[in-house]
Design an enzyme around this catalytic site. Structure first.
Site, PDB file in Angstrom:
ATOM      1  N   CYS B 191       0.818  -1.222   0.000  1.00 19.61           N
ATOM      2  CA  CYS B 191       0.000   0.000   0.000  1.00 19.61           C
ATOM      3  C   CYS B 191       0.850   1.270   0.000  1.00 19.61           C
ATOM      4  O   CYS B 191       0.357   2.343  -0.322  1.00 19.61           O
ATOM      5  CB  CYS B 191      -0.903   0.030   1.219  1.00 19.61           C
ATOM      6  N   HIS B 326      -2.463   7.068   6.312  1.00 19.62           N
ATOM      7  CA  HIS B 326      -2.947   5.947   5.503  1.00 19.62           C
ATOM      8  C   HIS B 326      -4.426   5.689   5.831  1.00 19.62           C
ATOM      9  O   HIS B 326      -5.245   5.534   4.943  1.00 19.62           O
ATOM     10  CB  HIS B 326      -2.082   4.721   5.797  1.00 19.62           C
ATOM     11  N   HIS B 361     -10.245   1.895  -0.709  1.00 20.85           N
ATOM     12  CA  HIS B 361      -8.816   1.601  -0.596  1.00 20.85           C
ATOM     13  C   HIS B 361      -8.322   1.076  -1.943  1.00 20.85           C
ATOM     14  O   HIS B 361      -8.689  -0.002  -2.377  1.00 20.85           O
ATOM     15  CB  HIS B 361      -8.599   0.560   0.507  1.00 20.85           C
TER      16      HIS B 361
END
Lengths: 344, 432
Positions: B191, B326, B361
């Protein structure tokens, strides 16, 4: 009495001046009498196993005391056969705690980086070794033990209490059953970890007398009997990884209600052993019947998955959560497994 | 020699709430998200379903590519993963936005692409489907073939697909269609990939090898196999609502799409009169070297990355005005980020806002998608609210922006962390 103390202190000061302060702490494993330790082991084969474990333990212990470089102590531990290396590492970690008395370099605050140097794959044993020393030195100062544990990795700090419980069981319990009261001074899961360590000590005390072992567990507060059996399961694998079928044969002696606790210990030991030496673990598990090795490999997969799943949890007691969720899965697996059905 | 300054001169987002910066920003201002439940069937039998922020009304033809390029790409990813298509399209949007004029046959424009697992889930699904076809006798049945013949048939069936899955092919395809001839890299740090790619790209510029690099990341997580993995970990929000840093957070929701930025040597951008979104001041990058899903619990390597970034930029923590973490709405993940912010900032509290509830996401592309929103926020002087954050988690001791704020932001930080222990922090400064 006073003269003796003054003499001892003078000797220690002289040794300190000569940088050989550690000499009084060194132990010759050949001179340790397992009967004097109180171990109730009769079979020669198992007595020899314990002697080998003590040789490794004190080998690591002595190396850590006498070597100025932690890596060299680690190399010394590595010279033992794979079955006994973890015990050498545990002994080395215990010596680390003694060194912390004499040098800031070995402060428990610096334990984790030095644990890496000693042998990263064995870090489980290092936490237990610290706990072992806490049991010997700080039994009467539980707050100090808690403070030491708070400096350690939040996930693994409970292993320190396991070491504390092991020391209590091995050296104090048979002489004084009230020794276990010291566990009640630790909060929550730390107390349960102490009982797990105590369970490990019971295996060392009674490894060829399962009936006595079971009798001892039955005298423990019911709330902690499962933790004692987890400790037994851990110890069985650690001492007899080369004969893992013993984990199954001993399971016949465990009351059904504690079977999942027992196999939890077995699984956690396998998890730790795999981290230490995966090839050796594979080699040992190959000795099992396929049904048994499948069972243990499934248990290991549960440990892995449940560890990964910790990311979904927002609590701070991750080790407790992990252990709990593995136990639940094992319980479910046992109900379905051939192991359980063969016992019914 | 003075360090070359790197600035961002083009952005190209493709998200569930908008393709292109205008649509995206409009959705942010109107607090829109676009999450819906997607169900997966095998033949007519329901396999399962999950919530996802899906890109809608997307047509490759709308991006001004040549018909030959469109045909190649459609062939490449026909009925399959759209990650490559999102990557390519977002690059095109960013290049158009930068108004960069370049010679397609001779330029030194670099390319840095990121994606977590390009095409893998699509591929796995195809294998599963083929297995079913074989079992049901729709494909050559096993008993009629020798093992070698069977494997050969399977190989032939998947050969092209497997070849195209290699990450160098993604670089090749995007470079070829866009005509980019500079240094090219494919980066996968889960990520956190986007920020790692940005740093690698900025080094290309600072080294003097090129003056411009396109950095793009995309993901198409719309596959059941991808969902099942996150579900198994217990971090997929089954109600389809991402609640970063909220006490009731219950996991993430996937978001399709991607994002690209054009980064440029400051002097080069100035000389051509480019619009500058912000300057990339530098970043910090660390690796936990511990577990895959669970962050390190002793040494806070994320905080170390933040301090590295501050050192690199020559800034003090008190100069950071806005943080975009995040914020994946997972149990430990959010807590770890909060811990990091507390550790780095002490009593100074910058504004903190998370953008994933808008876009979902986007996995390997998420850092770039969110960076684009952050750049728009800096440009517009509006700090967007974190959607769905209603009940603060008292354990975290941080305050999250719940309503849009009008605030001029000079310096902002983008934080990103990923499975595998990757931690990244990048700092940006608005150039007046």
């Amino acid at each position: 009495m006073l003269t003796a103390i003054i003499t001892m202190a003078s000797v220690l000061l002289c040794l300190l001046a000569a940088r050989r302060w550690y000499v009084p702490f060194l132990r010759n494993p050949d001179r340790i009498d397992i009967d004097k330790l109180g171990l109730k082991i009769v079979k020669e084969e198992r007595r020899q196993r314990v002697r080998d474990i003590l040789t490794a333990f004190f080998g690591g212990f002595n190396a850590m005391l006498s070597e100025s470089d932690t890596r060299k102590a680690g190399a010394h531990c590595e010279a033992f056969p794979p079955l006994f290396r973890p015990f050498a590492q545990e002994g080395a970690a215990m010596a680390f705690s003694i060194r912390s008395f004499f040098s800031f370099k070995y402060s428990t605050r610096k334990f984790e980086p030095l644990s890496d140097q000693l042998g990263r794959p064995y870090f489980f044993m290092h936490y237990i070794g610290i706990g072992f020393w806490c049991g010997m030195a700080w039994r009467r100062w539980p707050k100090l033990v808690i403070r030491i544990s708070e400096r350690l990795h939040p996930f693994y700090k409970y292993l320190c209490f396991d070491g504390f419980g092991f020391e209590t069981g091995l050296f104090n319990y048979l002489k004084d059953k009230n020794a276990l009261n010291s566990f009640s001074r630790f909060p929550g899961f730390a107390r349960r970890a102490c009982y797990q360590g105590f369970g490990r000590s019971l295996w060392f005390l009674y490894m060829d007398d399962p009936a006595s072992l079971r009798r001892q567990v039955s005298t423990i507060d019911e709330a902690y009997r499962g933790d004692c059996y987890s400790g037994v399961g851990l110890a069985v694998i650690f001492t007899h990884l080369d004969a893992p079928e013993i984990a199954f044969s001993f399971s016949e002696q465990v009351e059904t209600e504690y079977l999942s606790d027992y196999f939890l210990g077995v699984s956690l030991a396998l998890y730790a052993r795999r981290m230490m030496n995966p090839d050796y673990l594979d080699q040992c598990l190959q000795k099992l019947a396929p049904r048994q090795s499948d069972f243990l490999l499934s248990a290991l997969r549960i440990c892995d998955l449940r560890f990964d799943q910790l990311i979904a949890r927002s609590t701070s007691d991750h080790y407790r959560d992990w252990r709990q969720s593995v136990a639940e899965d094992l319980d479910a697996m046992l109900h379905q497994s051939a192991v359980a059905s063969s016992r019914r | 020699m003075e360090k070359k300054r790197v600035v961002i001169t083009g952005i190209g987002p493709i998200t569930a709430v908008g393709t292109g910066k205008r649509q995206l920003w409009d959705s942010i201002l109107h607090r829109r998200s676009n999450v819906s439940r997607q169900e997966h069937y095998i033949d007519e039998e329901l396999w399962g379903g999950f919530h996802i922020a899906k890109v809608s009304d997307f047509r490759l033809e709308d991006f001004g590519f040549s018909s030959a390029a469109v045909r190649v790409f459609k062939e490449c990813q026909e009925n399959g993963s759209r990650d490559l298509i999102y990557m390519l399209s977002s690059c095109k949007l960013a290049l158009d936005d930068s108004r960069l004029v370049y010679d397609r046959d001779d330029n030194d424009i670099g390319l840095a692409l990121t994606c977590e697992n390009p095409g893998i889930d699509d591929f796995i699904c195809r294998i599963i489907e083929n297995t079913i076809e074989i079992i049901e006798g729709r494909a050559p049945a096993l008993p009629d073939l020798t093992k070698i013949e069977f494997i050969q048939r399977l190989y032939e069936r998947f050969q092209k697909k497997v070849y195209n899955l290699q990450t160098f092919m993604y670089l090749h395809q995007v470079s070829r269609v866009l005509g980019l001839h500079g240094e090219s890299l494919f980066i996968n740090n889960a990520c956190a990939s986007g920020l790692f790619a940005l740093e690698a790209a900025s080094r290309m510029i600072r080294s003097g090898r090129t003056k411009t690099v396109v950095v793009a990341g995309a993901d198409d997580p719309s596959f059941m196999t991808k969902y099942l993995w996150f579900k198994k970990l217990g971090i997929y929000s089954e109600d389809g609502v991402m609640r970063p840093f909220d006490r009731n957070r219950n996991g993430l929701v996937f978001g399709e799409g991607g994002g690209a930025i054009v980064i440029e040597d400051f002097a080069h951008a100035q000389s051509r009169g480019a619009r500058i979104y912000a300057e990339y001041l530098g970043g910090g990058f660390t690796q936990d070297a511990w577990k895959v899903t669970v962050p390190s619990m002793t040494t806070n390597f994320y905080a170390k990355a933040f301090r590295q970034a501050l050192d690199c930029a020559g800034l003090g923590a008190e100069e950071i005005e806005l943080i975009n973490p995040h914020g994946a709405a997972t149990g430990i993940g959010d807590k770890y980020e909060a811990l990091t912010i507390n550790e780095v900032f002490g009593s100074h509290r910058p504004l903190i806002t998370a953008f994933k509830p808008y876009t979902g996401h986007n996995l390997g592309g998420c850092a770039l998608v969110e960076l684009i929103i952050l750049l728009l926020a800096m440009g517009e002087g509006i700090v967007p609210a974190t959607l769905n954050h209603t009940t603060p988690d008292p354990d975290m001791k941080i305050e999250i922006v719940k309503e849009h704020l009008t605030r001029s932001i000079r310096i902002a930080a983008k934080m990103s962390c990923g499975f595998g222990g990757y931690n990244a922090v990048a700092l940006f400064k608005k150039i007046q």
